[in-house]
Design an enzyme around this catalytic site. Structure first.
Site, PDB file in Angstrom:
ATOM      1  CG  HIS A 369      26.680  34.059  39.618  1.00  0.00           C
ATOM      2  ND1 HIS A 369      26.076  32.843  39.845  1.00  0.00           N
ATOM      3  CD2 HIS A 369      27.734  34.107  40.463  1.00  0.00           C
ATOM      4  CE1 HIS A 369      26.720  32.187  40.795  1.00  0.00           C
ATOM      5  NE2 HIS A 369      27.739  32.935  41.188  1.00  0.00           N
ATOM      6  CE  LYS A 561      11.720  32.154  37.934  1.00  0.00           C
ATOM      7  NZ  LYS A 561      12.952  31.408  37.834  1.00  0.00           N
ATOM      8  NE  ARG A 562      17.170  39.290  40.735  1.00  0.00           N
ATOM      9  CZ  ARG A 562      17.598  39.682  39.545  1.00  0.00           C
ATOM     10  NH1 ARG A 562      17.315  40.900  39.108  1.00  0.00           N
ATOM     11  NH2 ARG A 562      18.324  38.892  38.786  1.00  0.00           N
ATOM     12  CE  LYS A 567      15.404  36.682  37.829  1.00  0.00           C
ATOM     13  NZ  LYS A 567      16.106  35.386  37.704  1.00  0.00           N
ATOM     14  CB  THR A 669      19.166  27.723  42.334  1.00  0.00           C
ATOM     15  OG1 THR A 669      18.774  28.978  42.900  1.00  0.00           O
ATOM     16  CG2 THR A 669      20.631  27.768  41.944  1.00  0.00           C
ATOM     17  CE  LYS A 673      16.837  26.979  45.791  1.00  0.00           C
ATOM     18  NZ  LYS A 673      16.844  28.454  45.924  1.00  0.00           N
TER      19      LYS A 673
END
Length: 828
Positions: A369, A561-562, A567, A669, A673
């Protein structure tokens, strides 16, 4: 006859799906389980009574699933994961059983509000983010697709921390998700296993002249099973999430108690239960690392012992274990399972090494992952040897045989051998868990097409060059039941009313029918109205949680998100500051009103991520109180992002921020969504963004930034972020804003670590992508001004997102890797 009638009546109250029977069952459970009468019952009492009523109806199907499983020889799936972020269960179970309206009617007749009872439910914090949520989606899709499967994990007493914001900083508080009880859990104290730690090993020859090893542990704990059911959507299949709770083998020392040493009397109980006390301890310190390894081995050992128990109970021979189970390792956390299954087969059950290795290798498959080297777990050799001495011996033996085979077959260079080895010997010695998973598995898969190619080219290149047949791509997916049907019921109803309900279990084929409605003016108006209602709902939550008032007619620009540097939440903030600076320099500037919403948690020990949260909140404080930008720009940090909050966030988004540095995100993911709920994406060619853009169409995706190849070339040439800073005036201006104390109440040093990391290193290439990102955001604003064009793109995003259902993902796993078939459950 009278007795039969009474029996039928009892059965109806426990299993019937009519509103009257459900209502009576709720009252019965309120009296008999909660011990309350309606006049004294709290909201939690009512919630528990409703939950037990729903659970009864699940149990009926679960018993038949178990009976079918025991009676047939079909292979089943065991999904090993350190995280299962399953979310609230009541709404999902009502939906999957098809009794949402019936329960709502029964609850209303009793004077209660189902929405309030749904809100009452505590969310199990059994995961950190995407990894745990993916595992939960896969379990649900396994059941919906009628594959027999069990998820194995840890019953964390305290889950991922609750996040509060104080003075702009993240503060972690305890997630006490079990403090009011968990009606969905079925404790199984009779299903327990001993798990050993530490000690030494003893090598000997048995009576038959065979070489054997005996592990003499230093201490042991007991793992006790706790079960949560996972119903499939409108089918009879009920799968299982089995979580392991740590207990002491002997929980009370009477001798110590009688001698007056009251702490020692319970010391074993306290130390044993610490194993499953909390999700992912902070592993900066050696004690945290040790506890994390203990957790991983604990749940893996319990799970494998349980599978062997069930396998033998079904009258199967142990040599056929791999024909009964397909075990999926969800990232490297459970990869110690390779060594543990070998130990159980060889040491406990007396199997010869070659037979045991054939079983092990054909049982396991490994999902990678991550593309971040630091996320590929490895353990210091002394720590590992101290905790799991027998497993280290087994890993040495696996490594010896593996490297001998590689040398014989391929004769690679010494550098390749060093990289393939299960032991990192470049400095301080480590056990490489990803390498163990690769060697011990018959299949290795990435979770997006780009991710899999990068694994082959870089992270796992040596393994791919030796064993290309092992590698597969299976792009992640999310369940449409939770993320559209439950989270966005109005949009789901609109879709069903126009194309029928088959899309709910066949998104890939059915959602595309929405394309024929793009030109339907009535449908488009309903689509727009639903989006606005969802934005009003989120605006209400934002006001309640943060006190910030936002305009639902603004563009809702959302990144949830985290929090992590790769990110790039701080790139988003640089855009916010650019907009702010433009408006301040020209107050008459016409802009699209925008609300920029952030949410996510930072790891407790990750300073830079916490500083990014502080920056977001400091920028929000200044911008939201500045009259010059009133009605034009708002910034929100929504605390404590979780599954329940996500139900309100995804349906309200206009724009989805998927802006990670290309080549860093495995899949993502959240991007799926958002698109599934009609948001348009601004993103890089990273992770599953690549495939989402291909699916929805280039014109319906806002693309910016460098590709992975361009980033690699720039690094090789020598990346100098200061050049970008000096050559771009807007970037120069906003970085100066961060250093002059405006957003830090005169504290010039507050954001210096973040600014310095960008100016002098910028590992994640924010400055290199800044100009492209700003230009793309300008295009977003221009497109949003055209309401009808935006609506068209929104509809097409949903119509073309069908590939990204987790139903498709588990079907691909079943065909490419697991070799399992659906099993229909017939109710007797």
């Amino acid at each position: 006859m009278k007795q039969s009638s009474r029996k039928q009546q009892r059965t109806d109250v426990r299993t019937s799906l009519t509103p009257d029977a459900i209502e009576q069952a709720i009252i019965d459970n309120l009296y008999l389980i909660q011990g309350r009468i309606p006049k004294t019952a709290t909201r939690n009492d009512w919630y528990m009574a409703v939950a037990y009523t729903v659970r009864d109806r699940i149990m009926h199907k679960w018993m038949q699933t178990i009976e079918t499983y025991i009676g047939n020889k079909e292979k089943s799936v065991s999904y090993l994961s350190a995280e299962f972020l399953i979310g609230p269960q009541l709404g999902s179970n009502l939906l999957n059983l098809g009794i949402f309206d019936e329960v709502k009617q029964a609850v209303s007749h009793l004077g209660q509000n189902l929405d309030e009872l749904l809100e009452q439910e505590e969310e199990p914090g059994l995961g950190n983010g995407g990894l745990g949520r993916l595992a939960a989606c896969f379990l649900e899709s396994l059941a919906a697709s009628q594959f027999l499967g069990v998820g194995y994990g840890i019953r964390y007493e305290f889950g991922i921390f609750n996040q509060t914001i104080r003075d702009g900083w993240q503060v972690e508080t305890t997630d006490r998700w079990l403090h009011l009880g968990n009606p969905w859990e079925v404790p199984r104290p009779e299903i327990s296993f001993t798990v050993n730690f530490g000690g030494t090993t003893e090598h000997f020859t048995d009576d038959e002249g065979r070489y054997r090893v005996r592990w003499i542990p230093h201490h042991a704990i007991k793992g006790v099973a706790c079960d949560i059911t996972v119903p499939g959507f409108r089918v009879n299949t009920i799968n299982l999430l089995r979580l392991w709770k740590a207990e002491a083998v002997e929980s009370f020392d009477f001798q110590a108690f009688n001698q007056g040493d009251y702490y020692k009397a319970v010391e074993n109980k306290v130390s044993s239960e610490n194993i499953t006390k909390i999700l992912y301890p902070n592993d900066d310190a050696i004690r945290g690392k040790l506890l994390r390894l203990e957790q991983q081995y604990f749940f893996v050992s319990c799970s494998l012992q349980d599978m062997i128990r069930v396998h033998l109970m079904r009258k199967n021979e142990l040599k056929d274990f791999h024909k009964s189970y397909a075990i999926q390792l969800n990232d490297t956390h459970p990869s110690i399972a390779v060594a543990e299954l070998m130990r159980l087969l060889v040491d406990t059950h007396g199997m010869d090494w070659d037979t045991a290795w054939n079983i092990t290798h054909n049982t396991f498959a490994y999902t990678n992952h991550t593309l971040l080297p630091e996320a590929l777990e490895k353990w210091q050799l002394p720590l590992f040897a101290n905790l799991l001495p027998r497993h280290l011996e087994i890993i040495f033996e696996i490594n010896h045989r593996f490297l001998d085979e590689v040398k014989t077959k391929f004769n690679p260079e010494d550098a390749v051998i060093a990289r393939l080895s299960l032991i990192d010997e470049t400095g301080e010695k480590y056990v490489r868990m990803a390498n163990l998973a690769c060697v011990g598995s018959h299949a290795i898969n990435g979770v997006a097409a780009l991710h899999t190619e990068l694994l082959k080219q870089d992270v796992l290149r040596d393994f791919y060059e030796l064993y290309p047949e092992k590698f597969f791509n299976i792009t992640n997916g999310v369940t449409p039941r939770r993320w559209l049907l439950l989270g966005n019921p109005q949009l789901a109803t609109l879709i069903t009313n126009h194309i029928g309900a088959d899309w709910i279990h066949d998104m890939e084929s059915e959602l595309s029918k929405l394309e024929q409605l793009v030109g339907d003016s009535k449908f488009r108006k309903q689509w727009q109205d639903i989006k606005r209602q969802n934005k009003i709902r989120l605006a209400s939550i934002i006001k309640e949680r943060t006190g910030i008032v936002v305009n639902p007619d603004s563009l809702f620009d959302i990144q949830v998100k985290r929090i992590h540097e790769y990110k790039r939440q701080h790139l988003n903030i640089l855009h916010v500051l650019t907009l702010y600076n433009r408006i301040k320099q020209n107050p008459l500037l016409e802009t699209v009103p925008r609300v920029v919403i952030f949410s996510g948690k930072a790891a407790p020990g990750y300073f830079m991520a916490k500083l990014i949260i502080k920056l977001i909140n400091s920028v929000a404080e200044i911008i939201n109180s500045d009259p010059d930008v009133a009605g034009k720009l708002k910034v929100v940090f929504l605390p404590n992002f979780n599954v329940k909050n996500a139900h309100a966030v995804y349906p309200a988004a206009d724009l989805s921020e998927q802006i990670s540095t290309a080549g860093k995100e495995a899949s993502g993911t959240g991007n799926m969504k958002f698109s599934m709920n009609g948001a348009l994406t601004i993103g890089t060619l990273d992770g599953a963004n690549v495939e989402i853009r291909d699916a929805v169409g280039e014109d319906n995706f806002f693309l910016f930034g460098m590709t992975t190849d361009e980033i690699r070339n720039l690094r090789m040439e020598g990346y100098n972020p200061a050049q970008y800073f000096e050559s771009n005036k807007e970037l120069n201006d906003i970085i100066n804003l961060l250093t002059n104390g405006i957003f830090s109440k005169g504290d010039f040093s507050l954001f210096k670590p973040l600014v310095d990391s960008l100016l002098y290193y910028d590992e994640y290439m924010l400055f290199a992508d800044y100009e492209s990102y700003i230009q793309c955001q300008d295009m977003v604003a221009s497109t949003y001004r055209n309401k009808e064009l935006w609506t068209t793109k929104s509809i097409l995003n949903v119509a073309r997102i069908g590939k990204f259902s987790s139903d498709r993902s588990v079907r691909e796993y079943s065909e490419k890797i697991w070799n399992v078939k659906p099993v229909q459950i017939s109710m007797k």
